[in-house]
Enzyme design. Structure first.
Site, PDB file in Angstrom:
ATOM      1  N   TYR A  51     -21.184  26.578  10.858  1.00 49.12           N
ATOM      2  CA  TYR A  51     -20.895  26.808  12.267  1.00 49.12           C
ATOM      3  C   TYR A  51     -21.555  28.076  12.768  1.00 49.12           C
ATOM      4  O   TYR A  51     -22.078  28.882  11.985  1.00 49.12           O
ATOM      5  CB  TYR A  51     -19.391  26.828  12.523  1.00 49.12           C
ATOM      6  CG  TYR A  51     -18.664  28.097  12.107  1.00 49.12           C
ATOM      7  CD1 TYR A  51     -18.436  28.401  10.772  1.00 49.12           C
ATOM      8  CD2 TYR A  51     -18.192  29.005  13.062  1.00 49.12           C
ATOM      9  CE1 TYR A  51     -17.758  29.562  10.400  1.00 49.12           C
ATOM     10  CE2 TYR A  51     -17.519  30.160  12.701  1.00 49.12           C
ATOM     11  CZ  TYR A  51     -17.302  30.428  11.371  1.00 49.12           C
ATOM     12  OH  TYR A  51     -16.644  31.576  11.007  1.00 49.12           O
ATOM     13  N   ARG A  70     -29.846  31.852  11.982  1.00 53.67           N
ATOM     14  CA  ARG A  70     -28.858  31.822  10.883  1.00 53.67           C
ATOM     15  C   ARG A  70     -28.352  30.392  10.660  1.00 53.67           C
ATOM     16  O   ARG A  70     -28.118  29.984   9.517  1.00 53.67           O
ATOM     17  CB  ARG A  70     -27.696  32.767  11.161  1.00 53.67           C
ATOM     18  CG  ARG A  70     -26.731  32.830   9.955  1.00 53.67           C
ATOM     19  CD  ARG A  70     -25.657  33.869  10.132  1.00 53.67           C
ATOM     20  NE  ARG A  70     -24.841  33.596  11.312  1.00 53.67           N
ATOM     21  CZ  ARG A  70     -23.965  34.453  11.820  1.00 53.67           C
ATOM     22  NH1 ARG A  70     -23.786  35.633  11.256  1.00 53.67           N
ATOM     23  NH2 ARG A  70     -23.258  34.143  12.883  1.00 53.67           N
ATOM     24  N   ARG A 119     -14.338   8.679   1.202  1.00 49.35           N
ATOM     25  CA  ARG A 119     -14.320   9.991   0.555  1.00 49.35           C
ATOM     26  C   ARG A 119     -15.100   9.914  -0.752  1.00 49.35           C
ATOM     27  O   ARG A 119     -14.878   9.023  -1.561  1.00 49.35           O
ATOM     28  CB  ARG A 119     -12.868  10.395   0.282  1.00 49.35           C
ATOM     29  CG  ARG A 119     -12.712  11.762  -0.372  1.00 49.35           C
ATOM     30  CD  ARG A 119     -11.233  12.125  -0.485  1.00 49.35           C
ATOM     31  NE  ARG A 119     -11.053  13.456  -1.055  1.00 49.35           N
ATOM     32  CZ  ARG A 119     -10.832  13.676  -2.348  1.00 49.35           C
ATOM     33  NH1 ARG A 119     -10.776  12.681  -3.215  1.00 49.35           N
ATOM     34  NH2 ARG A 119     -10.685  14.918  -2.780  1.00 49.35           N
ATOM     35  N   LYS A 169     -22.529  30.422   6.573  1.00 48.50           N
ATOM     36  CA  LYS A 169     -21.422  30.423   7.548  1.00 48.50           C
ATOM     37  C   LYS A 169     -20.747  29.048   7.546  1.00 48.50           C
ATOM     38  O   LYS A 169     -20.972  28.229   8.441  1.00 48.50           O
ATOM     39  CB  LYS A 169     -21.952  30.800   8.936  1.00 48.50           C
ATOM     40  CG  LYS A 169     -20.842  31.255   9.893  1.00 48.50           C
ATOM     41  CD  LYS A 169     -21.432  31.957  11.078  1.00 48.50           C
ATOM     42  CE  LYS A 169     -20.430  32.263  12.161  1.00 48.50           C
ATOM     43  NZ  LYS A 169     -19.323  33.130  11.768  1.00 48.50           N
ATOM     44  N   GLU A 201     -15.958  42.676   3.776  1.00 50.94           N
ATOM     45  CA  GLU A 201     -16.033  42.580   5.237  1.00 50.94           C
ATOM     46  C   GLU A 201     -14.653  42.259   5.782  1.00 50.94           C
ATOM     47  O   GLU A 201     -13.688  42.158   5.026  1.00 50.94           O
ATOM     48  CB  GLU A 201     -17.067  41.533   5.664  1.00 50.94           C
ATOM     49  CG  GLU A 201     -16.791  40.151   5.120  1.00 50.94           C
ATOM     50  CD  GLU A 201     -17.906  39.149   5.409  1.00 50.94           C
ATOM     51  OE1 GLU A 201     -18.630  39.297   6.402  1.00 50.94           O
ATOM     52  OE2 GLU A 201     -18.021  38.187   4.632  1.00 50.94           O
ATOM     53  N   LEU A 225     -21.229  37.863   5.141  1.00 54.30           N
ATOM     54  CA  LEU A 225     -22.000  37.137   6.148  1.00 54.30           C
ATOM     55  C   LEU A 225     -23.003  38.104   6.785  1.00 54.30           C
ATOM     56  O   LEU A 225     -22.656  39.254   7.068  1.00 54.30           O
ATOM     57  CB  LEU A 225     -21.075  36.567   7.228  1.00 54.30           C
ATOM     58  CG  LEU A 225     -21.823  35.652   8.193  1.00 54.30           C
ATOM     59  CD1 LEU A 225     -22.150  34.318   7.541  1.00 54.30           C
ATOM     60  CD2 LEU A 225     -21.024  35.428   9.465  1.00 54.30           C
TER      61      LEU A 225
HETATM   62  N1  PDD Z   1     -17.174  35.349  12.837  1.00 54.79           N
HETATM   63  N2  PDD Z   1     -18.257  38.177   8.764  1.00 54.79           N
HETATM   64  C1  PDD Z   1     -17.511  37.066   8.868  1.00 54.79           C
HETATM   65  C2  PDD Z   1     -16.720  36.615   7.696  1.00 54.79           C
HETATM   66  C3  PDD Z   1     -17.484  36.357  10.089  1.00 54.79           C
HETATM   67  O1  PDD Z   1     -16.746  35.237  10.195  1.00 54.79           O
HETATM   68  C4  PDD Z   1     -18.242  36.841  11.194  1.00 54.79           C
HETATM   69  C5  PDD Z   1     -18.277  36.121  12.512  1.00 54.79           C
HETATM   70  C6  PDD Z   1     -18.997  38.014  11.023  1.00 54.79           C
HETATM   71  C7  PDD Z   1     -19.843  38.596  12.136  1.00 54.79           C
HETATM   72  O2  PDD Z   1     -20.965  37.793  12.393  1.00 54.79           O
HETATM   73  P1  PDD Z   1     -21.626  37.719  13.839  1.00 54.79           P
HETATM   74  O3  PDD Z   1     -21.919  39.115  14.225  1.00 54.79           O
HETATM   75  O4  PDD Z   1     -22.847  36.915  13.635  1.00 54.79           O
HETATM   76  O5  PDD Z   1     -20.620  37.069  14.756  1.00 54.79           O
HETATM   77  C8  PDD Z   1     -18.984  38.644   9.798  1.00 54.79           C
HETATM   78  C9  PDD Z   1     -17.179  34.535  14.030  1.00 54.79           C
HETATM   79  C10 PDD Z   1     -17.256  35.329  15.274  1.00 54.79           C
HETATM   80  C11 PDD Z   1     -15.993  33.580  14.000  1.00 54.79           C
HETATM   81  O6  PDD Z   1     -15.723  33.067  12.925  1.00 54.79           O
HETATM   82  O7  PDD Z   1     -15.376  33.329  15.042  1.00 54.79           O
END
Ligand code: PDD
Length: 305
Positions: A51, A70, A119, A169, A201, A225
């Site tokens: 996503y 990405r 499945r 992601k 993170e 990420l």
């Molecule tokens: N989340 N680390 C994780 C685990 C994340 O899920 C996200 C983003 C980031 C920051 O990435 P970016 O700057 O590209 O948004 C770091 C999104 C916003 C979400 O899951 O809603």
């Protein structure tokens, strides 16, 4: 217009207040209640999907190229064919913004390996089973004026229990959701994952501390990420006098830091004012975090499309 006509118009074109959005599903724009995905879809059964979330501010998409790049990488890493032709993804984003009349908020995008009709752990043949593509808008009027940005957020640490390919992601967000619930139970805003004594993170953001004027943040690897907001912010910071050190840091270092902050597409740059019950710096949003938020928003809006 008759009442019936008005209702029909709202149903077809979307009504932000009632959240009857027009969403995108596999090439079609549909009212959200008409967009249906199979119970056999691998995104639903296996969490086999990736996503992206792209911020929208003043009708502009922030860091769109980064999110598109990405997405391409995430799809490649798990072997899902990229379903988008050149320029198509941007066209869909624009169409959704227009149809839903979105000023501020974001666009959520998900691509799963599709519906094999049953499945099965084995991946389906990509020549036969096509990815499921879903995009929808989330309206958040006045997204820049958040309470979190003004007062900062408080976090707790939790053990890092996610898989080892956090650079992809994926929609496998059960543990991040559990971490958020742990934070909620502790009456704070978010949770930071800690592995081998070092912070990886946040539950949905990249994290930073500031010590003696230097920004410290974990380097890119499969442990975290590769945040698009992180990449953009570090590019902008490179043009200032502020130094950046990319290295892991501990919770104790964060608690002894002058400032702390986090970044993500949904929170931009947001100050962190407390870690595991200990105030960071003055316990109020720090000047560097506040300045970086201003810089990020200004530059991202300038570059926004
Ligand atoms: N989340 N680390 C994780 C685990 C994340 O899920 C996200 C983003 C980031 C920051 O990435 P970016 O700057 O590209 O948004 C770091 C999104 C916003 C979400 O899951 O809603």
């Amino acid at each position: 217009m008759t009442r019936q006509g008005c209702t029909r118009r709202k149903r077809i074109y979307g009504d932000r207040n009632k959240m009857t959005r027009i969403v995108y599903l596999n090439g079609e724009y549909l009212p959200e209640d008409k967009a249906k995905v199979s119970i056999f879809d691998r995104g639903f059964v296996m969490g086999d999907a990736v996503y992206e979330v792209t911020a929208v501010v003043g009708r502009k998409l922030l860091d769109f190229a980064g999110h598109e790049a990405r997405l391409t990488r995430s799809l490649g890493e798990i072997g899902i064919e990229n379903p988008f032709a050149e320029g198509e993804l941007l066209a869909i984003h624009r169409e959704l913004l227009a149809r839903n009349d979105i000023e501020d908020g974001g666009i959520y995008l998900q691509v799963s390996r599709g519906n094999p009709g049953d499945r099965d752990f084995v991946f389906p043949d990509p020549a036969v089973v096509k990815p499921t593509v879903v995009l929808y808008t989330q309206s958040k009027p006045g997204v820049l004026q958040s309470e979190s940005a003004l007062h900062g957020v408080r976090v707790i640490s939790v053990p890092e229990l996610r898989w080892h390919r956090r650079d992809i992601k994926t929609v496998q967000l059960l543990y991040p959701s559990m971490a958020k619930m742990m934070a909620k139970k502790a009456h704070v805003d978010d949770a930071w994952f800690v592995e081998d004594g070092f912070v990886t993170e946040g539950s949905s953001n990249n994290v930073y501390i500031v010590k003696d004027g230097v920004i410290i943040t974990r380097p890119l690897s499969t442990d975290i990420l590769h945040g698009i907001t992180r990449a953009a912010l570090l590019r902008y910071v490179a043009e200032t006098q502020i130094a950046v050190e990319e290295r892991p840091f501990t919770i104790a270092e964060a608690q002894a830091a002058d400032e702390s902050f986090l970044t993500s597409a949904s929170s931009f740059v947001t100050p962190v004012v407390e870690v595991d019950g200990v105030a960071v710096g003055t316990g109020k949003p720090g000047p560097i975090a506040q300045r970086l938020r201003e810089i990020y928003i200004e530059e991202a809006l300038k570059a926004g499309i």
